[in-house]
Design a protein around this motif. Structure first.
Motif, PDB file in Angstrom:
ATOM      1  N   PRO A  65       0.980  -1.038   0.014  1.00  0.00           N
ATOM      2  CA  PRO A  65       0.023   0.042   0.016  1.00  0.00           C
ATOM      3  C   PRO A  65       0.859   1.188   0.042  1.00  0.00           C
ATOM      4  O   PRO A  65       0.559   2.150  -0.665  1.00  0.00           O
ATOM      5  CB  PRO A  65      -0.784  -0.211   1.143  1.00  0.00           C
ATOM      6  N   ARG A  66       2.188   1.125   0.792  1.00  0.00           N
ATOM      7  CA  ARG A  66       2.895   2.659   0.934  1.00  0.00           C
ATOM      8  C   ARG A  66       3.374   2.860  -0.666  1.00  0.00           C
ATOM      9  O   ARG A  66       3.892   3.914  -0.811  1.00  0.00           O
ATOM     10  CB  ARG A  66       3.988   2.368   1.323  1.00  0.00           C
ATOM     11  N   GLY A  67       3.327   1.853  -1.692  1.00  0.00           N
ATOM     12  CA  GLY A  67       4.061   2.138  -2.880  1.00  0.00           C
ATOM     13  C   GLY A  67       3.099   2.631  -3.759  1.00  0.00           C
ATOM     14  O   GLY A  67       3.505   2.720  -4.918  1.00  0.00           O
ATOM     15  N   GLN A 102       2.685  -4.485 -14.606  1.00  0.00           N
ATOM     16  CA  GLN A 102       4.125  -3.674 -14.029  1.00  0.00           C
ATOM     17  C   GLN A 102       4.008  -3.687 -12.521  1.00  0.00           C
ATOM     18  O   GLN A 102       2.989  -3.147 -11.983  1.00  0.00           O
ATOM     19  CB  GLN A 102       4.096  -2.356 -14.649  1.00  0.00           C
ATOM     20  N   LEU A 103       4.839  -4.421 -12.068  1.00  0.00           N
ATOM     21  CA  LEU A 103       5.170  -4.311 -10.494  1.00  0.00           C
ATOM     22  C   LEU A 103       5.988  -3.043 -10.073  1.00  0.00           C
ATOM     23  O   LEU A 103       6.939  -2.786 -10.487  1.00  0.00           O
ATOM     24  CB  LEU A 103       5.768  -5.592 -10.097  1.00  0.00           C
ATOM     25  N   ALA A 104       5.309  -2.280  -9.058  1.00  0.00           N
ATOM     26  CA  ALA A 104       5.969  -1.093  -8.629  1.00  0.00           C
ATOM     27  C   ALA A 104       5.884  -0.514  -7.255  1.00  0.00           C
ATOM     28  O   ALA A 104       5.166  -1.143  -6.356  1.00  0.00           O
ATOM     29  CB  ALA A 104       4.744  -0.040  -9.658  1.00  0.00           C
ATOM     30  N   HIS A 105       6.711   0.253  -6.999  1.00  0.00           N
ATOM     31  CA  HIS A 105       6.611   0.983  -5.657  1.00  0.00           C
ATOM     32  C   HIS A 105       7.034   2.444  -5.813  1.00  0.00           C
ATOM     33  O   HIS A 105       8.307   2.461  -6.438  1.00  0.00           O
ATOM     34  CB  HIS A 105       7.643   0.062  -4.507  1.00  0.00           C
ATOM     35  N   ALA A 106       6.301   3.178  -5.392  1.00  0.00           N
ATOM     36  CA  ALA A 106       6.446   4.672  -5.806  1.00  0.00           C
ATOM     37  C   ALA A 106       7.566   5.458  -4.837  1.00  0.00           C
ATOM     38  O   ALA A 106       7.937   6.442  -5.282  1.00  0.00           O
ATOM     39  CB  ALA A 106       5.216   5.574  -5.796  1.00  0.00           C
ATOM     40  N   GLY A 107       8.136   4.754  -3.639  1.00  0.00           N
ATOM     41  CA  GLY A 107       9.044   5.274  -2.924  1.00  0.00           C
ATOM     42  C   GLY A 107       8.495   6.760  -2.423  1.00  0.00           C
ATOM     43  O   GLY A 107       7.403   6.749  -2.030  1.00  0.00           O
ATOM     44  N   ALA A 133      12.030   5.599   1.208  1.00  0.00           N
ATOM     45  CA  ALA A 133      12.898   5.854   0.036  1.00  0.00           C
ATOM     46  C   ALA A 133      14.261   5.533   0.494  1.00  0.00           C
ATOM     47  O   ALA A 133      14.498   5.284   1.713  1.00  0.00           O
ATOM     48  CB  ALA A 133      12.798   7.174  -0.330  1.00  0.00           C
ATOM     49  N   PRO A 134      15.381   5.621  -0.335  1.00  0.00           N
ATOM     50  CA  PRO A 134      16.666   5.519   0.213  1.00  0.00           C
ATOM     51  C   PRO A 134      16.920   6.562   1.396  1.00  0.00           C
ATOM     52  O   PRO A 134      17.827   6.441   1.980  1.00  0.00           O
ATOM     53  CB  PRO A 134      17.606   5.648  -1.099  1.00  0.00           C
ATOM     54  N   THR A 135      16.417   7.692   1.059  1.00  0.00           N
ATOM     55  CA  THR A 135      16.835   8.650   1.914  1.00  0.00           C
ATOM     56  C   THR A 135      15.741   9.385   2.581  1.00  0.00           C
ATOM     57  O   THR A 135      14.502   8.919   2.606  1.00  0.00           O
ATOM     58  CB  THR A 135      17.307   9.872   0.843  1.00  0.00           C
ATOM     59  N   ASP A 136      15.877   9.983   3.677  1.00  0.00           N
ATOM     60  CA  ASP A 136      14.747  11.048   4.444  1.00  0.00           C
ATOM     61  C   ASP A 136      14.482  12.331   3.606  1.00  0.00           C
ATOM     62  O   ASP A 136      13.642  12.929   4.345  1.00  0.00           O
ATOM     63  CB  ASP A 136      15.028  10.787   5.729  1.00  0.00           C
ATOM     64  N   GLU A 137      15.031  12.511   2.696  1.00  0.00           N
ATOM     65  CA  GLU A 137      14.707  13.551   2.119  1.00  0.00           C
ATOM     66  C   GLU A 137      13.559  13.576   1.173  1.00  0.00           C
ATOM     67  O   GLU A 137      13.395  12.860   0.034  1.00  0.00           O
ATOM     68  CB  GLU A 137      15.958  13.989   1.119  1.00  0.00           C
ATOM     69  N   PRO A 138      12.715  14.478   1.351  1.00  0.00           N
ATOM     70  CA  PRO A 138      11.271  14.050   0.547  1.00  0.00           C
ATOM     71  C   PRO A 138      11.378  14.650  -0.775  1.00  0.00           C
ATOM     72  O   PRO A 138      12.479  15.651  -0.863  1.00  0.00           O
ATOM     73  CB  PRO A 138      10.142  15.057   1.237  1.00  0.00           C
ATOM     74  N   TYR A 186      10.720   6.590  -9.119  1.00  0.00           N
ATOM     75  CA  TYR A 186      10.080   6.031  -8.127  1.00  0.00           C
ATOM     76  C   TYR A 186      11.101   5.346  -7.336  1.00  0.00           C
ATOM     77  O   TYR A 186      12.296   5.261  -7.483  1.00  0.00           O
ATOM     78  CB  TYR A 186       9.007   4.977  -8.616  1.00  0.00           C
ATOM     79  N   LEU A 187      10.684   4.362  -6.381  1.00  0.00           N
ATOM     80  CA  LEU A 187      11.580   3.613  -5.536  1.00  0.00           C
ATOM     81  C   LEU A 187      12.804   2.937  -6.236  1.00  0.00           C
ATOM     82  O   LEU A 187      13.954   3.495  -5.465  1.00  0.00           O
ATOM     83  CB  LEU A 187      11.086   2.543  -4.678  1.00  0.00           C
ATOM     84  N   LEU A 188      12.821   2.169  -7.089  1.00  0.00           N
ATOM     85  CA  LEU A 188      13.826   1.516  -7.517  1.00  0.00           C
ATOM     86  C   LEU A 188      15.102   2.198  -8.009  1.00  0.00           C
ATOM     87  O   LEU A 188      16.280   2.415  -7.838  1.00  0.00           O
ATOM     88  CB  LEU A 188      13.733   0.316  -8.254  1.00  0.00           C
TER      89      LEU A 188
END
Ligand code: FNR
Length: 370
Positions: A65-67, A102-107, A133-138, A186-188
């Motif tokens: 859901p978060r993605g 398409q398998l996805a995560h929006a990060g 995300a990889p970072t905590d920077e929005p 997105y995330l990746l």
């Protein structure tokens, strides 16, 4: 003989009847923000299959859901989601098209309002959520973004597993092709690009560390996705940020070699999306095609082992056909033109004098669909 738009393409043990694919396009149309496919999703996929596309791909389908990009995005995080998609895959296959997901995560680009409601980032109080995300920077929106949290190792394990579980469910739902979305900021993609990946652990820093998590996800999906079923990966070949350290075509070439070794059959080559400062050269005809070609030419993987999908500004049958004829790509991926014309492939067959290569549904035959 030269391949063209109507030459079939066999990837693993799956044969695509032609070289047209419906590009993944978010429909923002789940009724209760539950990620379940509705009649709208059915008609979106079904009508393009009736229109003759060789591959019909779903929108970015969230593995958790978060993605989701918007709360109304499609998801595949439970068996209920699998069941809701089964009717579409069956219908698409009955039309002779290959159903793809398409398998996805929006990060950190998750939790935004749908475009026709403004597209703004949604705070948790407005139906948004904390993004990961990889970072905590929005993401640098003009408005305040919802909070972003840098992923812990436990988060990485969870998301990697969510991709694999989603692939298993996609297979149960009847999909024959899976695509891992590693593009568009997105995330990746956020892990791949030094613009967003500022981690100092094993998953950030040099090229090898930045590609580690996306590659692990691809490997986890490949492990559960049967060898006879093709696996695609969509990348942004460039961040379009020449003024700073960013993801470049050269890195895409190296990444292409690595995903090919990991068993990926086709690289779907898009561009951009990581940062609002990106400098898009032009949105004209075939505006991204050259990147697929550059990745193919630079990559050591044999073309028969790693095929290339071209996307961006393909709007005419001639353009799609010439891509394949001139070996600039193996698959013409058509987005917005499919929204304007669900029968793009049938019309292309007529325009190119190849009516014998496609089947007009008998129900529509007398309407002279051409
Ligand atoms: C998109 N695009 C997109 N890309 C993707 O990888 N996953 C997605 O879910 C979406 N969603 C989406 C929705 C809508 C309404 C549009 C118009 C676009 C991008 C799309 O797949 C394609 O890459 C671009 O539109 C460029 O191709 P065209 O439209 O010029 O053929």
């Amino acid at each position: 003989m030269t391949d063209d738009l109507f030459t079939s393409l066999t990837l693993s043990e799956t044969t695509l009847p032609n070289r047209v694919m419906v590009s993944p396009m978010c429909q923002y149309s789940c009724d209760d923000r539950d990620g379940l496919a509705t009649d709208w999703h059915f008609q979106h996929l079904a009508s393009r299959a009736v229109g003759g596309a060789g591959v019909v791909m779903t929108e970015a389908t969230a593995v958790e859901p978060r993605g989701r990009i918007s709360p109304e995005d499609l998801g595949i995080w439970s068996e209920e989601h699998t069941d809701a998609l089964e009717g579409s895959t069956e219908f698409v296959r009955e039309q002779g098209s290959v159903p793809a997901i398409q398998l996805a995560h929006a990060g950190r680009k998750a939790a935004t309002a749908r475009p026709w409601e403004g597209g703004d980032p949604l705070q948790p109080d407005d139906g948004g959520w904390e993004t990961v995300a990889p970072t905590d920077e929005p993401y640098p929106y003009e408005e305040d973004a919802p909070p972003t949290r840098a992923m812990t190792e436990a988060d990485l394990d969870d998301v990697r597993e969510s991709f694999a579980d989603a692939a298993r469910r996609a297979l149960d739902a009847g999909f024959e092709i899976a695509e891992v979305h590693a593009a568009h900021g997105y995330l990746l993609h956020e892990f791949l690009s030094p613009v967003t990946n500022t981690r100092e652990d094993d998953y950030g820093g040099d090229f090898e560390s930045r590609i580690r998590f996306p590659l692990e996800v691809v490997e986890a999906v490949r492990e559960v996705w049967p060898a006879e079923n093709p696996l695609f990966v969509r990348i942004s070949a460039t961040d379009w940020l020449p003024d700073r350290e960013s993801w470049t075509v050269d890195q895409s070439i190296r990444f292409a070699e690595r995903v090919s070794e990991a068993g990926v059959d086709l690289l779907d080559v898009s561009c951009g999306g990581i940062h609002p400062d990106q400098q898009v050269p032009s949105g004209g005809p075939g505006y991204q095609i050259r990147y697929g070609r550059r990745v193919r030419e630079g990559c050591d993987a044999a073309p028969e082992e790693l095929q290339i999908g071209a996307v961006g500004g393909i709007t005419t049958p001639e353009q799609a056909d010439s891509l394949v004829r001139n070996s600039r790509a193996d698959l013409a991926i058509v987005g917005r033109e499919h929204l304007r014309d669900p029968y793009f492939t049938l019309h292309a067959a007529q325009k190119l004098g190849r009516e014998d290569e496609v089947d007009v549904p008998p129900q529509y035959y007398r309407a002279n669909i051409y």
